[in-house]
Design a protein around this motif. Structure first.
Motif, short mmCIF file in Angstrom:
data_model
loop_
_atom_site.label_atom_id
_atom_site.label_comp_id
_atom_site.label_asym_id
_atom_site.label_seq_id
_atom_site.Cartn_x
_atom_site.Cartn_y
_atom_site.Cartn_z
N THR A 1 -73.05 -31.87 -14.70
CA THR A 1 -71.79 -32.61 -14.81
C THR A 1 -71.43 -32.81 -16.27
N GLU A 2 -72.42 -33.19 -17.09
CA GLU A 2 -72.17 -33.39 -18.52
C GLU A 2 -71.76 -32.08 -19.19
N ALA A 3 -72.39 -30.97 -18.82
CA ALA A 3 -72.04 -29.67 -19.39
C ALA A 3 -70.61 -29.29 -19.03
N SER A 4 -70.22 -29.57 -17.80
CA SER A 4 -68.85 -29.30 -17.38
C SER A 4 -67.85 -30.16 -18.17
N TYR A 5 -68.20 -31.43 -18.38
CA TYR A 5 -67.33 -32.31 -19.16
C TYR A 5 -67.26 -31.86 -20.62
N ALA A 6 -68.37 -31.36 -21.16
CA ALA A 6 -68.37 -30.86 -22.54
C ALA A 6 -67.41 -29.68 -22.67
N GLN A 7 -67.36 -28.81 -21.67
CA GLN A 7 -66.40 -27.70 -21.68
C GLN A 7 -64.97 -28.24 -21.67
N HIS A 8 -64.73 -29.27 -20.87
CA HIS A 8 -63.42 -29.91 -20.81
C HIS A 8 -63.04 -30.47 -22.19
N LEU A 9 -63.98 -31.16 -22.84
CA LEU A 9 -63.72 -31.72 -24.17
C LEU A 9 -63.44 -30.62 -25.19
N GLU A 10 -64.18 -29.53 -25.10
CA GLU A 10 -63.98 -28.43 -26.06
C GLU A 10 -62.59 -27.82 -25.88
N LEU A 11 -62.13 -27.68 -24.65
CA LEU A 11 -60.76 -27.19 -24.42
C LEU A 11 -59.73 -28.17 -24.99
N LYS B 1 -70.52 -39.89 -15.11
CA LYS B 1 -71.26 -40.10 -13.86
C LYS B 1 -70.93 -38.95 -12.92
N GLY B 2 -71.87 -38.59 -12.07
CA GLY B 2 -71.70 -37.44 -11.18
C GLY B 2 -70.77 -37.68 -10.01
N ALA B 3 -70.63 -38.91 -9.57
CA ALA B 3 -69.79 -39.24 -8.44
C ALA B 3 -69.38 -40.69 -8.59
N ARG B 4 -68.68 -41.22 -7.61
CA ARG B 4 -68.33 -42.64 -7.67
C ARG B 4 -69.59 -43.36 -8.12
N SER C 1 -62.74 -34.69 -7.03
CA SER C 1 -63.09 -33.64 -6.07
C SER C 1 -62.02 -32.54 -6.09
N GLN C 2 -62.41 -31.36 -5.67
CA GLN C 2 -61.46 -30.25 -5.59
C GLN C 2 -60.31 -30.60 -4.65
N ARG C 3 -60.61 -31.39 -3.63
CA ARG C 3 -59.59 -31.84 -2.67
C ARG C 3 -58.53 -32.67 -3.38
N ASP C 4 -58.94 -33.39 -4.44
CA ASP C 4 -58.01 -34.23 -5.20
C ASP C 4 -57.46 -33.52 -6.43
N GLY C 5 -57.65 -32.20 -6.50
CA GLY C 5 -57.09 -31.42 -7.60
C GLY C 5 -58.05 -31.16 -8.74
N GLY C 6 -59.29 -31.64 -8.64
CA GLY C 6 -60.27 -31.42 -9.70
C GLY C 6 -59.95 -32.22 -10.94
N GLY C 7 -60.56 -31.87 -12.04
CA GLY C 7 -60.35 -32.59 -13.28
C GLY C 7 -61.25 -33.81 -13.40
N TRP C 8 -60.82 -34.76 -14.23
CA TRP C 8 -61.65 -35.91 -14.55
C TRP C 8 -60.85 -37.19 -14.46
N GLU C 9 -61.50 -38.23 -14.03
CA GLU C 9 -60.91 -39.57 -13.93
C GLU C 9 -61.66 -40.48 -14.91
N GLU C 10 -60.90 -41.24 -15.70
CA GLU C 10 -61.53 -42.15 -16.67
C GLU C 10 -61.20 -43.58 -16.30
N GLU C 11 -62.22 -44.44 -16.37
CA GLU C 11 -62.06 -45.87 -16.12
C GLU C 11 -62.50 -46.60 -17.37
#
Length: 136
Positions: free
Chosen positions: A36-46, A90-93, A122-132
């Protein structure tokens, strides 16, 4: 040693509880990202390439909250706004331990940074990231 039946295993898992099962998995060594962190790191790099983020670092900042009490967030991020953000992925809720909640709130009061918890959508919700944002 006697083997445990499937029914006994299910009863034991129910007794142990979700948080304890998660903690039993252990942590990766410092400086090593989970999936999950590696995926988020790719998002940050983009975002960095697009100019939305000026800089980011994985486990690059350790905050001292008190004697023998520190907080190491997953990512320190400097968005184009210029306000440094501490983001914990975090990996999930999140099933956040009381210790982690307290540390994030104490840090939000003590340091002039924005503290956020980041969750994958989730992919069902369009993917991406949610920040709180963590309120002090």
């Amino acid at each position: 040693m006697e083997r445990m039946s499937a029914a006994d295993l299910l009863r034991l898992q129910a007794k142990v509880g979700t948080v304890s099962r998660m903690q039993a998995r252990g942590r990766l060594p410092a400086g090593e990202m989970n999936k999950t962190e590696a995926s988020y790191a790719q998002h940050l790099e983009l975002q960095r390439i697009a100019g939305e983020v000026l800089w980011w670092s994985f486990e690059g900042i350790k905050l001292r909250l008190a004697n023998d009490c520190h907080l190491s967030v997953d990512f320190a991020v400097l968005p184009a706004s210029g306000v440094l953000e501490m983001r914990d992925v975090k990996g999930a809720r999140p099933i956040i331990t009381d210790d982690a909640k307290v540390k994030m709130k104490v840090a939000a009061r003590a340091f002039p940074f924005v503290f956020k918890i980041v969750l994958p959508r989730s992919q069902r919700d369009g993917g991406g990231w949610e920040e709180e944002t963590v309120a002090p």
